[in-house]
Design an enzyme around this catalytic site. Sequence first.
Site, PDB file in Angstrom:
ATOM      1  N   ARG A  46      97.465   6.634  60.123  1.00 19.89           N
ATOM      2  CA  ARG A  46      98.117   5.762  58.860  1.00 19.89           C
ATOM      3  C   ARG A  46      98.730   4.633  59.595  1.00 19.89           C
ATOM      4  O   ARG A  46      99.853   4.592  60.169  1.00 19.89           O
ATOM      5  CB  ARG A  46      98.465   6.095  57.951  1.00 19.89           C
ATOM      6  CG  ARG A  46      97.350   6.205  57.070  1.00 19.89           C
ATOM      7  CD  ARG A  46      97.496   5.205  56.283  1.00 19.89           C
ATOM      8  NE  ARG A  46      95.342   5.511  55.073  1.00 19.89           N
ATOM      9  CZ  ARG A  46      94.351   4.838  55.674  1.00 19.89           C
ATOM     10  NH1 ARG A  46      94.286   4.171  55.875  1.00 19.89           N
ATOM     11  NH2 ARG A  46      93.677   5.650  54.636  1.00 19.89           N
ATOM     12  N   LYS A  69      91.222  11.894  43.412  1.00 21.31           N
ATOM     13  CA  LYS A  69      92.245  13.142  43.980  1.00 21.31           C
ATOM     14  C   LYS A  69      93.193  13.630  42.929  1.00 21.31           C
ATOM     15  O   LYS A  69      92.271  14.655  42.517  1.00 21.31           O
ATOM     16  CB  LYS A  69      93.539  11.535  44.195  1.00 21.31           C
ATOM     17  CG  LYS A  69      93.340  10.431  45.649  1.00 21.31           C
ATOM     18  CD  LYS A  69      92.285  10.166  46.398  1.00 21.31           C
ATOM     19  CE  LYS A  69      91.873   9.090  47.482  1.00 21.31           C
ATOM     20  NZ  LYS A  69      92.358   8.030  47.102  1.00 21.31           N
ATOM     21  N   PHE A 119      89.367   0.822  60.248  1.00 24.82           N
ATOM     22  CA  PHE A 119      89.486   1.778  60.381  1.00 24.82           C
ATOM     23  C   PHE A 119      88.804   3.224  60.433  1.00 24.82           C
ATOM     24  O   PHE A 119      88.434   3.658  60.641  1.00 24.82           O
ATOM     25  CB  PHE A 119      91.494   2.556  59.885  1.00 24.82           C
ATOM     26  CG  PHE A 119      91.450   2.249  58.904  1.00 24.82           C
ATOM     27  CD1 PHE A 119      91.516   1.229  57.393  1.00 24.82           C
ATOM     28  CD2 PHE A 119      90.651   3.441  57.562  1.00 24.82           C
ATOM     29  CE1 PHE A 119      91.570   1.635  55.928  1.00 24.82           C
ATOM     30  CE2 PHE A 119      90.538   3.629  55.891  1.00 24.82           C
ATOM     31  CZ  PHE A 119      90.951   2.509  55.093  1.00 24.82           C
ATOM     32  N   ASP A 163      99.320   1.697  40.059  1.00 23.12           N
ATOM     33  CA  ASP A 163      97.741   2.894  41.047  1.00 23.12           C
ATOM     34  C   ASP A 163      98.215   4.201  40.516  1.00 23.12           C
ATOM     35  O   ASP A 163      99.159   5.183  40.966  1.00 23.12           O
ATOM     36  CB  ASP A 163      97.953   2.622  42.147  1.00 23.12           C
ATOM     37  CG  ASP A 163      97.045   3.184  42.915  1.00 23.12           C
ATOM     38  OD1 ASP A 163      96.184   4.388  42.461  1.00 23.12           O
ATOM     39  OD2 ASP A 163      96.722   2.662  44.192  1.00 23.12           O
ATOM     40  N   TYR A 189      71.726   7.337  28.912  1.00 22.16           N
ATOM     41  CA  TYR A 189      72.183   6.546  29.457  1.00 22.16           C
ATOM     42  C   TYR A 189      73.151   5.540  29.031  1.00 22.16           C
ATOM     43  O   TYR A 189      74.007   4.796  29.084  1.00 22.16           O
ATOM     44  CB  TYR A 189      71.067   5.127  29.455  1.00 22.16           C
ATOM     45  CG  TYR A 189      71.642   4.157  30.208  1.00 22.16           C
ATOM     46  CD1 TYR A 189      70.686   4.254  31.937  1.00 22.16           C
ATOM     47  CD2 TYR A 189      71.951   2.657  29.567  1.00 22.16           C
ATOM     48  CE1 TYR A 189      70.495   3.458  32.404  1.00 22.16           C
ATOM     49  CE2 TYR A 189      70.943   1.722  30.559  1.00 22.16           C
ATOM     50  CZ  TYR A 189      71.825   1.944  32.573  1.00 22.16           C
ATOM     51  OH  TYR A 189      71.715   0.748  32.774  1.00 22.16           O
ATOM     52  N   PHE A 198      97.993  -0.232  49.671  1.00 16.22           N
ATOM     53  CA  PHE A 198      97.097   0.214  50.087  1.00 16.22           C
ATOM     54  C   PHE A 198      95.889  -0.226  50.724  1.00 16.22           C
ATOM     55  O   PHE A 198      95.715  -1.440  50.583  1.00 16.22           O
ATOM     56  CB  PHE A 198      96.833   1.025  48.637  1.00 16.22           C
ATOM     57  CG  PHE A 198      95.903   2.534  49.401  1.00 16.22           C
ATOM     58  CD1 PHE A 198      96.556   3.369  49.780  1.00 16.22           C
ATOM     59  CD2 PHE A 198      94.432   2.197  48.910  1.00 16.22           C
ATOM     60  CE1 PHE A 198      95.176   4.363  50.155  1.00 16.22           C
ATOM     61  CE2 PHE A 198      93.482   2.984  49.140  1.00 16.22           C
ATOM     62  CZ  PHE A 198      94.157   4.799  50.591  1.00 16.22           C
ATOM     63  N   THR A 199      95.391  -0.041  51.782  1.00 14.32           N
ATOM     64  CA  THR A 199      93.895  -0.430  52.127  1.00 14.32           C
ATOM     65  C   THR A 199      93.140  -1.282  50.956  1.00 14.32           C
ATOM     66  O   THR A 199      93.095  -2.285  51.657  1.00 14.32           O
ATOM     67  CB  THR A 199      93.090   0.396  53.081  1.00 14.32           C
ATOM     68  OG1 THR A 199      92.715   2.041  52.443  1.00 14.32           O
ATOM     69  CG2 THR A 199      93.992   0.866  54.580  1.00 14.32           C
TER      70      THR A 199
END
Length: 461
Positions: A384, A260, A451, A217, A74, A126-127
């Site tokens: 997009r 990614k 979306f 980002d 943990y 970005f969303t």
Amino acid sequence: MDYKKYPAEPYRVKVVETVKMVDKAERERVMKESGYNTFLLPSEDVYIDLLTDSGTNAMSDKQWGGMMVGDEAYAGSRNFKHLEETVQDIFGFPHLVPTHQGRGAENILSSIAIKPGQYVPGNMYFTTTRFHQEHNGGIFVDIIRDEAHDAGLSIPFKGNIDIKKLENLINEKGAENIAYVCLAVTVNLAGGQPVSMANMKEVRELTAKHGIKVFFDATRCVENAYFIKEQEEGYADKTIKEIVREMFSYSDGATMSGKKDCIVNIGGFLAMRDEELFLKAKELVVVYEGMPSYGGMAGRDMEAMAIGLQEAMQFEYIQHRVLQVRYLGELLKEAGVPIVEPVGGHAVFLDARRFCPHLEQDDFPAQSLAASLFVESGVRSMERGIVSAGRDIKTGEHHRPKLETVRLTIPRRVYTYKHMDVVADAVIKLFKHKEDIKPLRFTYEPKQLRFFTARFEPYEK
Ligand SMILES: *Cc1c(COP(=O)(O)O)cnc(C)c1O
């Protein structure tokens, strides 16, 4: 097409997953059942899945080996230590907060670094990033160079921040009213367009003068590093790792979606230099994610991410990745299919405005094109455009982005060049009868990030 330009896969296949192609009548039926939203399709009915490169990566034998040495204690997991050391080594950030994925990091950063009413300038939105900024009372301002909104214009480093726009914003609103600058490397929604090292440096210099922080980002930073090596003067002989390290030297911290460029299936992190901010982040991570030494991840996932990050630094890996995407783009371009240029790091974006000139933006051309491509070929892609852009938080009007695109996103280490040939053939075939792509209207429109779960129906105008 000069095939010699494209390197063979720098790996050999050890495990395979079979795919099947359902017939066209069946594809028509499931697309209708899925409300003409490719996000709602059952994966089993998809032949080649280019919905996203998020979490769809193929892990290496070493990563799978790492999964077996997960320390699921943990607190104080040794895999956390490994990930922390890897992030320190590659990015140069002393402090790491693991999260369940990128948006977990965005949630925490936006909560601790934005005061309501403050501006958050960024190189295109970005969303999920913009959602968390706005959710915490921030006001997003797009300061990307104008050229990024022009789909057909092929120039290098199209993701750069327009320094003049940033300077004007600081002068107009005052530095104290700017939460931080959010710099995405690369810019997903602009077509995976990279940012130059020179631009990062300039942003750092300007913000330092005003005491404004810069958070990257980092989601696609390895792809960005490849473009710098390939195209920016003075970097041809540097390693990918050296370039990544220099990039992040111009930032105060970063949010990362591990799904990614860390080449894993789940995970993310927030990393930073500032001790005080780190303490605040740790207070929040226990509320939203988990203990600071695992955040939103299992020990085994942190291990796979640490190994994935190291693999991502290998030149042969990232060269093949970026060039495989470019190969698909070149096939489409040669056939006259309108795409966003230059081709970016993770996807080929079809320009739905030019693909479907018979449709208005309010007919959701990119949404309809993505649905038609699936019916045509079993290839799954993603909208997009206006649907992804959502509505203005104040007026309730649609955001109407200049870029109305369909994204063909290539998962890392999953498909071959032959798969790219099949995808290109499908798109070219559809382009020849593009008039059959119908206008769509909503039958269900969710309030947030619509979306993902919206439903549509075609209709005759
Ligand atoms: C995917 C992505 C995110 C969000 O990350 P998740 O892991 O999906 O939550 C943020 N920024 C960019 C540029 C992305 O591509």
